[in-house]
Scaffold this active site. Structure first.
Site, PDB file in Angstrom:
ATOM      1  N   ASN A  36       0.943  -1.291  -0.084  1.00 11.53           N
ATOM      2  CA  ASN A  36       0.131   0.035  -0.078  1.00 11.53           C
ATOM      3  C   ASN A  36       0.860   1.323   0.046  1.00 11.53           C
ATOM      4  O   ASN A  36       2.047   1.191   0.375  1.00 11.53           O
ATOM      5  CB  ASN A  36      -0.838  -0.122   1.206  1.00 11.53           C
ATOM      6  CG  ASN A  36      -0.307   0.031   2.581  1.00 11.53           C
ATOM      7  OD1 ASN A  36       0.029   1.259   2.955  1.00 11.53           O
ATOM      8  ND2 ASN A  36       0.229  -1.023   3.106  1.00 11.53           N
ATOM      9  N   THR A  69       1.924   3.449   3.628  1.00 13.45           N
ATOM     10  CA  THR A  69       2.942   3.113   4.286  1.00 13.45           C
ATOM     11  C   THR A  69       4.201   3.456   3.607  1.00 13.45           C
ATOM     12  O   THR A  69       5.111   3.777   4.255  1.00 13.45           O
ATOM     13  CB  THR A  69       3.008   1.525   4.923  1.00 13.45           C
ATOM     14  OG1 THR A  69       1.623   1.274   5.207  1.00 13.45           O
ATOM     15  CG2 THR A  69       3.848   1.326   5.982  1.00 13.45           C
ATOM     16  N   CYS A 107      12.049  11.969  -4.693  1.00 17.39           N
ATOM     17  CA  CYS A 107      11.512  10.925  -3.885  1.00 17.39           C
ATOM     18  C   CYS A 107      10.226  10.501  -4.262  1.00 17.39           C
ATOM     19  O   CYS A 107       9.854  10.783  -5.670  1.00 17.39           O
ATOM     20  CB  CYS A 107      11.285  11.653  -2.506  1.00 17.39           C
ATOM     21  SG  CYS A 107       9.900  12.633  -2.305  1.00 17.39           S
ATOM     22  N   CYS A 137       7.615  12.877  -5.150  1.00 15.62           N
ATOM     23  CA  CYS A 137       7.796  13.665  -6.380  1.00 15.62           C
ATOM     24  C   CYS A 137       7.159  13.197  -7.650  1.00 15.62           C
ATOM     25  O   CYS A 137       6.980  13.822  -8.566  1.00 15.62           O
ATOM     26  CB  CYS A 137       9.442  13.729  -6.747  1.00 15.62           C
ATOM     27  SG  CYS A 137      10.434  14.746  -5.573  1.00 15.62           S
ATOM     28  N   CYS A 159      -4.560  -6.481  -5.777  1.00 15.95           N
ATOM     29  CA  CYS A 159      -4.515  -7.973  -5.820  1.00 15.95           C
ATOM     30  C   CYS A 159      -5.872  -8.749  -5.901  1.00 15.95           C
ATOM     31  O   CYS A 159      -5.765  -9.759  -6.227  1.00 15.95           O
ATOM     32  CB  CYS A 159      -3.494  -8.543  -4.775  1.00 15.95           C
ATOM     33  SG  CYS A 159      -1.768  -7.850  -4.595  1.00 15.95           S
ATOM     34  N   CYS A 164       7.143  19.382  -4.180  1.00 12.94           N
ATOM     35  CA  CYS A 164       6.968  18.234  -3.519  1.00 12.94           C
ATOM     36  C   CYS A 164       7.195  18.488  -1.838  1.00 12.94           C
ATOM     37  O   CYS A 164       8.082  19.204  -1.451  1.00 12.94           O
ATOM     38  CB  CYS A 164       8.103  17.140  -3.761  1.00 12.94           C
ATOM     39  SG  CYS A 164       8.302  15.934  -2.933  1.00 12.94           S
TER      40      CYS A 164
END
Ligand SMILES: [Zn+2]
Length: 338
Positions: free
Chosen positions: A128, A131, A168, A171, A185, A241
């Site tokens: 996900n 996280t 990152c 970004c 899934c 960002c």
């Protein structure tokens, strides 16, 4: 001499050599999420002789995991082992010189900095984006490189993030809630070769970072394992960002949820960040008049009506056979207490 023989095929490779092997041995990595990607990365890095490997995962093993989660077996399921514990047990047998530590925990804004403290590198084995953005915040805040990886169907993506040097993950401008992907899934499935390829690319990047080479790949790589397609995309740093400008929105819990529908499982996880260590003994005594209860060192199972809940020592629960987050929250509040 045993340790030198053990790594001879790797030290012969000029990119690693004896010096690189020493650096690997002195390194400390955190693998966050131990599904298909995490198991590939963990087995490769433990075999490669990385000094410390911490494997953090919130889940236990089910039969539909075995198709692609390469270090688990049927016995782990019979023993009802959490993934992190099974991974630690298997990998300690693979290489006893590596300090392998399995941690059963849901990584969230309240615990991530403590969980990854001391790590030289973080590896993404998650399912996900919420996280992942948390990892991205920690990476920039504490200057820890990380390697993003994700897979669905026959596709996979990976990108290496060296904080304050390369773009990152934020970004890329992915929507934090949808993750930029309509597929999960649950709806699209996933075939083993996709995470095997992406996990291998993540491992190679990890080894390069740990031995200190300049040959890091800053591109976003996308593959299709079924169609045999590999593509590189140049990614630029985004001027607005937030994470690159020190605004750690996920770490500061400005985004984040307490319930999450689990990828591919028809189950919902409920978090209780306020919960202290749960005593299974007293919880079982409380729940026994209401339904069927059994527990081990790692988890407590509770069945009531048509529902099944699995509760972990950190107060977290997985409510099975539903994808209804409100129902799951309600059951948690009713039986465990918020
Ligand atoms: Zn950024």
């Amino acid at each position: 001499m045993a340790s030198i023989d053990r790594y001879s095929r790797q030290t012969l490779f000029p990119g690693i050599g004896e010096e690189g092997q020493k650096k690997l041995g002195n390194s400390n990595v955190a693998i966050i999420g131990c599904g298909a990607l995490g198991t590939v990365i963990a087995t490769c890095l433990v075999r490669a002789g990385v000094g410390k490997v911490k494997i953090i995962d919130r889940d236990f093993i089910e039969y539909h995991n075995l198709q692609r989660q390469v270090i688990f077996d049927e016995e782990d399921i019979r023993d009802e082992l959490p993934k992190a514990i099974a991974a630690e047990r298997h990998l300690k047998k693979v290489n006893s010189s590596v300090k392998v530590e399995g941690v059963v925990a849901d990584v969230n804004y309240a615990n991530i900095e403590r969980l990854v403290a001391g790590a030289d590198l973080m590896l993404d084995g998650l399912d996900n984006f919420e996280t992942r953005f948390l990892i991205n915040d920690v990476s920039l805040k504490h200057d820890i490189p990380w390697v993003y990886g994700g897979c669905i169907s026959s596709y996979g993506m990976t990108m290496t993030i060296i904080p304050h040097k390369t773009p990152c993950l934020r970004c890329l401008q992915i929507n934090p809630t949808s993750g930029g992907l309509a597929l999960t899934c649950d709806t699209a499935g996933v075939i083993g070769p996709a995470p095997f390829i992406i996990g291998s690319l993540q491992t190679a990047e990890a080894m390069k970072i740990l031995v200190g080479t300049e040959e890091i790949n800053p591109d976003l790589i996308m593959i299709d394992a079924w169609k045999d397609e590999f593509n590189h995309f140049k990614v630029g740093s985004r001027a607005d960002c937030p994470a690159c400008h020190g605004e750690y929105e996920f770490l500061e819990a400005r985004f984040g949820t307490r319930t999450t529908s689990l990828c591919g499982q028809n189950a919902v996880q409920v978090l209780n960040p306020e919960a202290k260590e749960v005593s299974f003994e007293s919880l079982a005594a409380h729940l026994r008049p209401l339904g069927e209860v059994n527990y081990s060192e790692f988890m407590l199972r509770f069945r009531v009506d048509n529902h099944e809940m699995v509760i972990f020592p950190d107060g977290r629960a997985i409510v099975k056979n539903t994808s209804d987050e409100a129902l799951a929250r309600g059951l948690y509040a009713k039986y465990i207490g918020m």
